[in-house]
Design a protein around this motif. Sequence first.
Motif, PDB file in Angstrom:
ATOM      1  N   ALA A   1      -4.638   7.897   4.434  1.00 36.02           N
ATOM      2  CA  ALA A   1      -6.080   8.278   4.535  1.00 36.02           C
ATOM      3  C   ALA A   1      -6.619   7.892   4.984  1.00 36.02           C
ATOM      4  O   ALA A   1      -8.023   7.746   5.821  1.00 36.02           O
ATOM      5  CB  ALA A   1      -6.003   7.938   3.233  1.00 36.02           C
ATOM      6  N   LEU A   2      -6.273   6.235   5.600  1.00 42.28           N
ATOM      7  CA  LEU A   2      -6.441   5.124   6.225  1.00 42.28           C
ATOM      8  C   LEU A   2      -6.594   5.303   7.706  1.00 42.28           C
ATOM      9  O   LEU A   2      -7.637   5.577   7.936  1.00 42.28           O
ATOM     10  CB  LEU A   2      -6.267   3.497   5.509  1.00 42.28           C
ATOM     11  CG  LEU A   2      -6.646   2.555   6.295  1.00 42.28           C
ATOM     12  CD1 LEU A   2      -8.395   2.808   5.892  1.00 42.28           C
ATOM     13  CD2 LEU A   2      -6.108   1.340   6.407  1.00 42.28           C
ATOM     14  N   ALA A   3      -5.401   6.603   8.279  1.00 42.81           N
ATOM     15  CA  ALA A   3      -5.223   6.001   9.454  1.00 42.81           C
ATOM     16  C   ALA A   3      -6.405   7.473  10.107  1.00 42.81           C
ATOM     17  O   ALA A   3      -6.671   7.933  10.681  1.00 42.81           O
ATOM     18  CB  ALA A   3      -3.796   6.846   9.647  1.00 42.81           C
TER      19      ALA A   3
ATOM     20  N   LEU B   1      -6.860  -2.211  -5.475  1.00 42.15           N
ATOM     21  CA  LEU B   1      -6.473  -2.264  -6.709  1.00 42.15           C
ATOM     22  C   LEU B   1      -4.644  -1.878  -6.450  1.00 42.15           C
ATOM     23  O   LEU B   1      -3.797  -2.997  -7.452  1.00 42.15           O
ATOM     24  CB  LEU B   1      -6.814  -0.830  -7.338  1.00 42.15           C
ATOM     25  CG  LEU B   1      -8.604  -1.348  -8.161  1.00 42.15           C
ATOM     26  CD1 LEU B   1      -8.574  -0.295  -8.760  1.00 42.15           C
ATOM     27  CD2 LEU B   1      -8.611  -2.284  -8.765  1.00 42.15           C
ATOM     28  N   GLU B   2      -4.566  -1.353  -5.119  1.00 42.02           N
ATOM     29  CA  GLU B   2      -3.145  -1.413  -5.104  1.00 42.02           C
ATOM     30  C   GLU B   2      -2.514  -2.443  -4.726  1.00 42.02           C
ATOM     31  O   GLU B   2      -1.150  -2.885  -5.060  1.00 42.02           O
ATOM     32  CB  GLU B   2      -2.534   0.017  -4.686  1.00 42.02           C
ATOM     33  CG  GLU B   2      -2.887   1.004  -4.845  1.00 42.02           C
ATOM     34  CD  GLU B   2      -1.938   2.011  -3.843  1.00 42.02           C
ATOM     35  OE1 GLU B   2      -1.864   1.921  -2.739  1.00 42.02           O
ATOM     36  OE2 GLU B   2      -1.761   3.485  -3.968  1.00 42.02           O
ATOM     37  N   ALA B   3      -2.596  -3.077  -4.200  1.00 39.54           N
ATOM     38  CA  ALA B   3      -2.524  -4.891  -3.872  1.00 39.54           C
ATOM     39  C   ALA B   3      -2.273  -5.941  -4.823  1.00 39.54           C
ATOM     40  O   ALA B   3      -1.571  -6.603  -4.418  1.00 39.54           O
ATOM     41  CB  ALA B   3      -3.234  -5.413  -2.453  1.00 39.54           C
ATOM     42  N   PHE B   4      -3.580  -5.863  -5.526  1.00 38.75           N
ATOM     43  CA  PHE B   4      -3.175  -6.377  -6.397  1.00 38.75           C
ATOM     44  C   PHE B   4      -2.506  -6.518  -7.980  1.00 38.75           C
ATOM     45  O   PHE B   4      -1.931  -7.257  -7.806  1.00 38.75           O
ATOM     46  CB  PHE B   4      -5.013  -6.308  -7.538  1.00 38.75           C
ATOM     47  CG  PHE B   4      -5.122  -7.212  -8.521  1.00 38.75           C
ATOM     48  CD1 PHE B   4      -5.267  -8.840  -8.525  1.00 38.75           C
ATOM     49  CD2 PHE B   4      -4.829  -6.281  -9.987  1.00 38.75           C
ATOM     50  CE1 PHE B   4      -4.925  -8.998 -10.119  1.00 38.75           C
ATOM     51  CE2 PHE B   4      -4.770  -7.650 -11.165  1.00 38.75           C
ATOM     52  CZ  PHE B   4      -5.131  -8.722 -11.633  1.00 38.75           C
ATOM     53  N   GLY B   5      -2.103  -4.683  -7.677  1.00 34.07           N
ATOM     54  CA  GLY B   5      -0.746  -4.274  -8.379  1.00 34.07           C
ATOM     55  C   GLY B   5       0.356  -4.726  -7.899  1.00 34.07           C
ATOM     56  O   GLY B   5       1.353  -5.201  -9.080  1.00 34.07           O
ATOM     57  N   THR B   6       0.271  -5.239  -6.788  1.00 33.86           N
ATOM     58  CA  THR B   6       1.967  -4.868  -5.903  1.00 33.86           C
ATOM     59  C   THR B   6       2.205  -6.567  -5.970  1.00 33.86           C
ATOM     60  O   THR B   6       3.302  -6.895  -6.975  1.00 33.86           O
ATOM     61  CB  THR B   6       1.648  -4.616  -4.389  1.00 33.86           C
ATOM     62  OG1 THR B   6       1.664  -3.587  -4.789  1.00 33.86           O
ATOM     63  CG2 THR B   6       3.156  -4.809  -3.748  1.00 33.86           C
ATOM     64  N   PHE B   7       1.428  -7.476  -5.829  1.00 38.15           N
ATOM     65  CA  PHE B   7       0.944  -9.289  -6.092  1.00 38.15           C
ATOM     66  C   PHE B   7       1.141  -9.397  -7.154  1.00 38.15           C
ATOM     67  O   PHE B   7       2.063  -9.799  -7.920  1.00 38.15           O
ATOM     68  CB  PHE B   7       0.255  -9.352  -5.222  1.00 38.15           C
ATOM     69  CG  PHE B   7       0.511  -9.252  -3.910  1.00 38.15           C
ATOM     70  CD1 PHE B   7       1.464  -9.911  -2.731  1.00 38.15           C
ATOM     71  CD2 PHE B   7      -0.798  -8.576  -3.234  1.00 38.15           C
ATOM     72  CE1 PHE B   7       1.518  -9.722  -1.480  1.00 38.15           C
ATOM     73  CE2 PHE B   7      -0.617  -8.341  -1.416  1.00 38.15           C
ATOM     74  CZ  PHE B   7      -0.139  -9.439  -0.850  1.00 38.15           C
ATOM     75  N   ARG B   8       0.843  -8.549  -8.409  1.00 44.22           N
ATOM     76  CA  ARG B   8       1.081  -8.481  -9.977  1.00 44.22           C
ATOM     77  C   ARG B   8       2.835  -8.762 -10.191  1.00 44.22           C
ATOM     78  O   ARG B   8       3.392  -9.230 -11.003  1.00 44.22           O
ATOM     79  CB  ARG B   8       0.290  -8.337 -10.744  1.00 44.22           C
ATOM     80  CG  ARG B   8      -0.234  -8.485 -12.166  1.00 44.22           C
ATOM     81  CD  ARG B   8      -1.273  -7.914 -12.872  1.00 44.22           C
ATOM     82  NE  ARG B   8      -0.416  -6.431 -13.021  1.00 44.22           N
ATOM     83  CZ  ARG B   8      -1.237  -5.566 -13.487  1.00 44.22           C
ATOM     84  NH1 ARG B   8      -2.533  -5.632 -13.983  1.00 44.22           N
ATOM     85  NH2 ARG B   8      -0.908  -4.055 -13.416  1.00 44.22           N
ATOM     86  N   THR B   9       3.136  -7.349  -9.856  1.00 48.36           N
ATOM     87  CA  THR B   9       4.344  -7.307 -10.318  1.00 48.36           C
ATOM     88  C   THR B   9       5.657  -7.874  -9.369  1.00 48.36           C
ATOM     89  O   THR B   9       6.307  -7.332  -9.510  1.00 48.36           O
ATOM     90  CB  THR B   9       4.432  -5.173 -10.275  1.00 48.36           C
ATOM     91  OG1 THR B   9       4.514  -4.699  -8.611  1.00 48.36           O
ATOM     92  CG2 THR B   9       3.423  -5.011 -11.354  1.00 48.36           C
ATOM     93  N   ALA B  10       5.620  -8.273  -8.503  1.00 51.11           N
ATOM     94  CA  ALA B  10       6.145  -9.036  -7.819  1.00 51.11           C
ATOM     95  C   ALA B  10       6.781  -9.896  -8.682  1.00 51.11           C
ATOM     96  O   ALA B  10       8.206 -10.014  -8.040  1.00 51.11           O
ATOM     97  CB  ALA B  10       5.608  -9.386  -6.220  1.00 51.11           C
ATOM     98  N   GLY B  11       6.561 -10.358  -8.595  1.00 49.16           N
ATOM     99  CA  GLY B  11       6.952 -11.643  -9.313  1.00 49.16           C
ATOM    100  C   GLY B  11       7.897 -10.699 -11.503  1.00 49.16           C
ATOM    101  O   GLY B  11       8.281 -12.231 -11.863  1.00 49.16           O
TER     102      GLY B  11
ATOM    103  N   PHE C   1       0.894  -1.004   0.027  1.00 49.81           N
ATOM    104  CA  PHE C   1      -0.283   0.075  -0.123  1.00 49.81           C
ATOM    105  C   PHE C   1       0.782   1.369   0.051  1.00 49.81           C
ATOM    106  O   PHE C   1       2.030   1.459   0.730  1.00 49.81           O
ATOM    107  CB  PHE C   1      -1.133  -0.001   1.137  1.00 49.81           C
ATOM    108  CG  PHE C   1      -1.968  -1.151   1.119  1.00 49.81           C
ATOM    109  CD1 PHE C   1      -2.996  -1.245   0.011  1.00 49.81           C
ATOM    110  CD2 PHE C   1      -1.513  -1.984   2.320  1.00 49.81           C
ATOM    111  CE1 PHE C   1      -3.532  -2.669   0.013  1.00 49.81           C
ATOM    112  CE2 PHE C   1      -2.603  -3.047   2.994  1.00 49.81           C
ATOM    113  CZ  PHE C   1      -3.389  -2.992   1.174  1.00 49.81           C
ATOM    114  N   SER C   2       0.750   2.009  -0.806  1.00 50.20           N
ATOM    115  CA  SER C   2       1.442   3.572  -1.051  1.00 50.20           C
ATOM    116  C   SER C   2       0.886   4.083   0.439  1.00 50.20           C
ATOM    117  O   SER C   2       0.383   3.737   1.470  1.00 50.20           O
ATOM    118  CB  SER C   2       0.884   4.174  -2.006  1.00 50.20           C
ATOM    119  OG  SER C   2      -0.751   4.554  -1.839  1.00 50.20           O
ATOM    120  N   ALA C   3       1.894   5.125   0.472  1.00 51.01           N
ATOM    121  CA  ALA C   3       1.999   5.915   1.676  1.00 51.01           C
ATOM    122  C   ALA C   3       0.698   7.249   1.657  1.00 51.01           C
ATOM    123  O   ALA C   3       0.587   7.074   2.864  1.00 51.01           O
ATOM    124  CB  ALA C   3       3.625   7.261   1.642  1.00 51.01           C
TER     125      ALA C   3
END
Length: 635
Positions: free
Chosen positions: A291-293, A362-372, A284-286
Amino acid sequence: MAAVPRQGRTQTGVVGHMVVCGDDGLARRLAVELREVYRQRVVLVAPADEAEEQGGDLGGADTDTLSGAVVLPVHVETARAPTPAALLRARVNQAAALALMYEDDETNLRAALAARRLSPGIRLVVRMYNRKLGQHLEELLDQAALVSVPGADRAVLEASTTVLSDADTAAPALVATAIADTNKVVQADGLLLRAAERPVPSRGEVPDPGLCTLALLSSTAAEPAGFEGSDAGGTPGPELLPDDRTVRGATARGTVVLEAVRHEGPALPARRLARRGAPLGEVFSARLRWALAGIVAAVLALSVTTTLLTEADPLHAAYLTLLDLFSINDPAVDESTTRQILQLLSGLVGLALLPLLVAGALEAFGTFRTAGALRRPPRGLSDHIVLLGLGKIGTRVLARLRELDIPVVCVEQDADARGIALARDLGVPVVLGDVTEDGVLNTARVHRAAAFLALTSSDTTNLEATLAARALKSDLRVALRLHDDDFATAVYRTLRSAHPGAVTRSRSVSHLAAPAFAGAMMGRQILGAISVERKVLLFAALPVAGHPQFEGRTVAEAFRPGAWRVLALDTARPEARHPDLAHTGRDEQPSLLWDLHPGHVLHPQDRVVIAATRRGLAELLGPSPNGRVAATGHR
């Protein structure tokens, strides 16, 4: 067909000849190594075209002008494949050791099984790239030796097969070249050791003694270190394994000291993106986290306000706030104005929460997609090593560099190359592209790198990439892989003349791998050999039991200047010791103690690592249980 050389005799017993079978330059280099370093009689079995190319360089006995020792010829047999008939023509049933050096793993496997049937007790050295298959083959052949030779020494037969890879054995020397500018390395218990030449110290300078002093060079204060003709004109030659008094008195001579190869640049960051998971900061981005905090803080504030302004307890107030936040509570139509206002505020916070949840998914999906996917070199990266080529050799070098926590950036043209998967798993930045194209080396941050390793299978590509890298950084340390020896010599001299202030090294995999294969042919106790001018120091692991020169003596008493010296002690229990310290697994914990006190007493159950001359090691080993001299030629 010329006769195979007869077995010779020394004062220690019968010496069997060595048989080398192969179809490329590594077999030829191994034959030369056995002949010139270990003074062994060698029979080389090679295809006709390879034999014609090699015959002129390997035949004919000559004499080493420095030592006076006779260098025995290499007998060449021609055979298209290592069939049982070809092995019998090379008299493998009378040989001390057999090396199978074909590039094809299956060919070596078939020949090893045939050789074990023809000579059950022979020492086998097999070249295989497939590590798992090689491990199973080693266990199978050792078991076959135990079954075929009943009553023989079990410890000897269990170590009668050694499976090596030229890529694995050349990788430490290539890594040492990139880190410390040397190829005089010995690998023991997962540690890289190098023989470092130290010039004559200046007045008032206190030289670093390293682990120990291996030799005094033949140079004087007026001569360059390592001068080949140093015996002429009354200049003393190199002195191997001198005692401390001799070292202190030789103030006008350079030294060769043993030291560990270490990387002095920046280490890798603690976090890694391998298959062990990604940290929260990269999922997750900063901005999303802030925003969540803020939403969490708003919910807490609403809960506290509800508790203070209504009659609800804190837990019930938090429950009502969450119901309002997710818009699943009943409208507060009949309740107080305060409660209605708080419900509206909770609904507004809930409206802000919905897009945040979508953005987070969306961010989590993009991160795990690009982790490989392959990583790109970071902008601030510096003092790293640029590795060109992720083939068989480059893959092993990459693995070794990452084991040492050295920052690496890889450059590879083929997206399906052997090492791409390893680089992805290790999170190593990779630049995909033709290294000869503009911008590729810039993307790899060559201008900020500490060293450049060109390890592709093409000599011209390696040379072109080296010239391009030097154009970006003139003082860049460079090591390039070249197959042709004459071409390598010409390239080295030209680059050294063009860039005298930069380190340039040309390396051949066969030259780097041959010493390890030769040491394995001499026995698993041989860890390697290091040349000191025109003399050779051997490193070996020996049990103390059965050696009166060690048993019951202190480390200082066991030291014989000019013959052998105890360097390290194996602290592992005898039943847990690895039979081959030169090729222990990467996951095994080191067990060698290098900083030995001179007064430490050696016990029969101990195993020690020593440095020795040829003559000294021959004296220590003596006749082996099977009647052959164990692991040395004489000098």
